[in-house]
Design a protein around this motif. Sequence first.
Motif, mmCIF file in Angstrom:
data_model
loop_
_atom_site.group_PDB
_atom_site.id
_atom_site.type_symbol
_atom_site.label_atom_id
_atom_site.label_comp_id
_atom_site.label_asym_id
_atom_site.label_seq_id
_atom_site.Cartn_x
_atom_site.Cartn_y
_atom_site.Cartn_z
ATOM 1 N N GLU A 86 31.967 98.552 136.697
ATOM 2 C CA GLU A 86 31.735 99.090 138.032
ATOM 3 C C GLU A 86 33.052 99.083 138.807
ATOM 4 O OE1 GLU A 86 28.615 97.079 140.021
ATOM 5 O OE2 GLU A 86 27.086 97.596 138.534
ATOM 6 N N GLU A 87 33.327 100.196 139.457
ATOM 7 C CA GLU A 87 34.571 100.321 140.224
ATOM 8 C C GLU A 87 34.609 99.279 141.341
ATOM 9 O OE1 GLU A 87 37.071 103.738 142.699
ATOM 10 O OE2 GLU A 87 35.174 104.223 141.715
ATOM 11 N N GLY A 88 35.723 98.561 141.436
ATOM 12 C CA GLY A 88 35.897 97.590 142.507
ATOM 13 C C GLY A 88 35.293 96.228 142.245
ATOM 14 N N ASP A 89 34.795 95.971 141.031
ATOM 15 C CA ASP A 89 34.224 94.655 140.717
ATOM 16 C C ASP A 89 35.326 93.603 140.808
ATOM 17 O OD1 ASP A 89 33.104 92.368 139.614
ATOM 18 O OD2 ASP A 89 32.027 93.449 138.047
ATOM 19 N N PRO A 90 35.194 92.609 141.701
ATOM 20 C CA PRO A 90 36.264 91.605 141.842
ATOM 21 C C PRO A 90 36.481 90.775 140.583
ATOM 22 C CG PRO A 90 34.306 90.972 143.090
ATOM 23 C CD PRO A 90 34.089 92.393 142.648
ATOM 24 N N ASN A 91 35.457 90.638 139.746
ATOM 25 C CA ASN A 91 35.624 89.879 138.507
ATOM 26 C C ASN A 91 36.553 90.589 137.519
ATOM 27 O OD1 ASN A 91 33.883 88.017 139.539
ATOM 28 N ND2 ASN A 91 32.157 88.500 138.209
ATOM 29 N N GLY A 92 36.809 91.859 137.786
ATOM 30 C CA GLY A 92 37.704 92.601 136.915
ATOM 31 C C GLY A 92 39.162 92.561 137.331
ATOM 32 N N SER A 93 39.470 91.869 138.419
ATOM 33 C CA SER A 93 40.854 91.849 138.931
ATOM 34 C C SER A 93 41.889 91.434 137.892
ATOM 35 C CB SER A 93 40.941 90.945 140.163
ATOM 36 O OG SER A 93 40.190 91.487 141.226
ATOM 37 N N PRO A 94 41.662 90.346 137.130
ATOM 38 C CA PRO A 94 42.671 89.975 136.124
ATOM 39 C C PRO A 94 42.909 91.082 135.090
ATOM 40 C CG PRO A 94 41.147 88.162 136.499
ATOM 41 C CD PRO A 94 40.568 89.369 137.181
ATOM 42 N N PHE A 146 42.424 94.378 135.559
ATOM 43 C CA PHE A 146 43.093 95.517 136.179
ATOM 44 C C PHE A 146 44.576 95.226 136.392
ATOM 45 C CE2 PHE A 146 38.697 96.190 138.233
ATOM 46 C CZ PHE A 146 38.213 96.683 137.031
ATOM 47 N N GLU A 147 44.921 93.975 136.724
ATOM 48 C CA GLU A 147 46.324 93.602 136.884
ATOM 49 C C GLU A 147 47.052 93.672 135.543
ATOM 50 O OE1 GLU A 147 46.275 89.780 138.716
ATOM 51 O OE2 GLU A 147 45.524 90.525 140.642
ATOM 52 N N PHE A 148 46.372 93.231 134.483
ATOM 53 C CA PHE A 148 46.956 93.316 133.145
ATOM 54 C C PHE A 148 47.206 94.769 132.751
ATOM 55 C CE2 PHE A 148 45.736 94.190 128.684
ATOM 56 C CZ PHE A 148 46.862 93.694 128.049
ATOM 57 N N LEU A 149 46.235 95.648 133.040
ATOM 58 C CA LEU A 149 46.386 97.057 132.686
ATOM 59 C C LEU A 149 47.485 97.724 133.499
ATOM 60 C CD1 LEU A 149 42.621 97.987 132.333
ATOM 61 C CD2 LEU A 149 44.313 97.969 130.505
ATOM 62 N N LEU A 150 47.651 97.296 134.757
ATOM 63 C CA LEU A 150 48.737 97.826 135.574
ATOM 64 C C LEU A 150 50.085 97.443 134.967
ATOM 65 C CD1 LEU A 150 49.732 99.239 138.134
ATOM 66 C CD2 LEU A 150 49.519 97.058 139.335
ATOM 67 N N LEU A 151 50.198 96.197 134.545
ATOM 68 C CA LEU A 151 51.424 95.741 133.887
ATOM 69 C C LEU A 151 51.659 96.509 132.590
ATOM 70 C CD1 LEU A 151 53.796 93.737 133.573
ATOM 71 C CD2 LEU A 151 52.190 92.158 132.485
#
Length: 214
Positions: free
Chosen positions: A188-196, A198-203
Amino acid sequence: MFPVGSSVQIIGYLDKRKLSSRIIGWSEGIFVVIEHPLLQGELALLPKDAAVVCRGTVDGRTYAFKSHVLHVMIQPFNYLFLRYPRDIQEITARQGLWVDIKASAQIILSSQDAPAPPAGAKEVAGVVHNVSTGGCVISLPKETDLKGVACAFLTFGLPNGSKVNQLKGTVPADLPPDGEGGLELHFEEGDPNGSPLFEFLLLASKILSPSAGS
């Protein structure tokens, strides 16, 4: 347009419920007729003018369109008339960058599309593959019963040392289990549990970008 009889998923803009329905027919450029979705055996009320997204699969490819309810019929049939879409877009659970990892995971399977794991639910050992901001693929032991699974909650480590805790992934209604213990999940877009993640994918995107280091 999806063929008559096709199974589709209806998602409301406001309440985000994901409901199953079926294409009854359409008049090109005017309306699409679908079965009024049910929720726990009762009509899932979608009022006139309610904005929705309709998603389905044709020849193995997933498509979606935005629309709104034109008319609600309850007699003699439970039908919804949707505005005929201006355009239909092909979508994928893993739009954009995806990274093929093999991360050992603790996975909780749920037969209900719930916001949190069911109380007392048991964890199953599995592997997370092909992660992206939109979804992933998980592998479970072949003997795992995946029939009726609506979503899964994933806990796993990432190559950069960070950890994802109980990230929810929803099983698309139009993508059944493969019979070999594999399951595709949508985040789900914006799920806070996905933050780590999404940060990894950004890197990863910065590292893998053709322009990186130039």
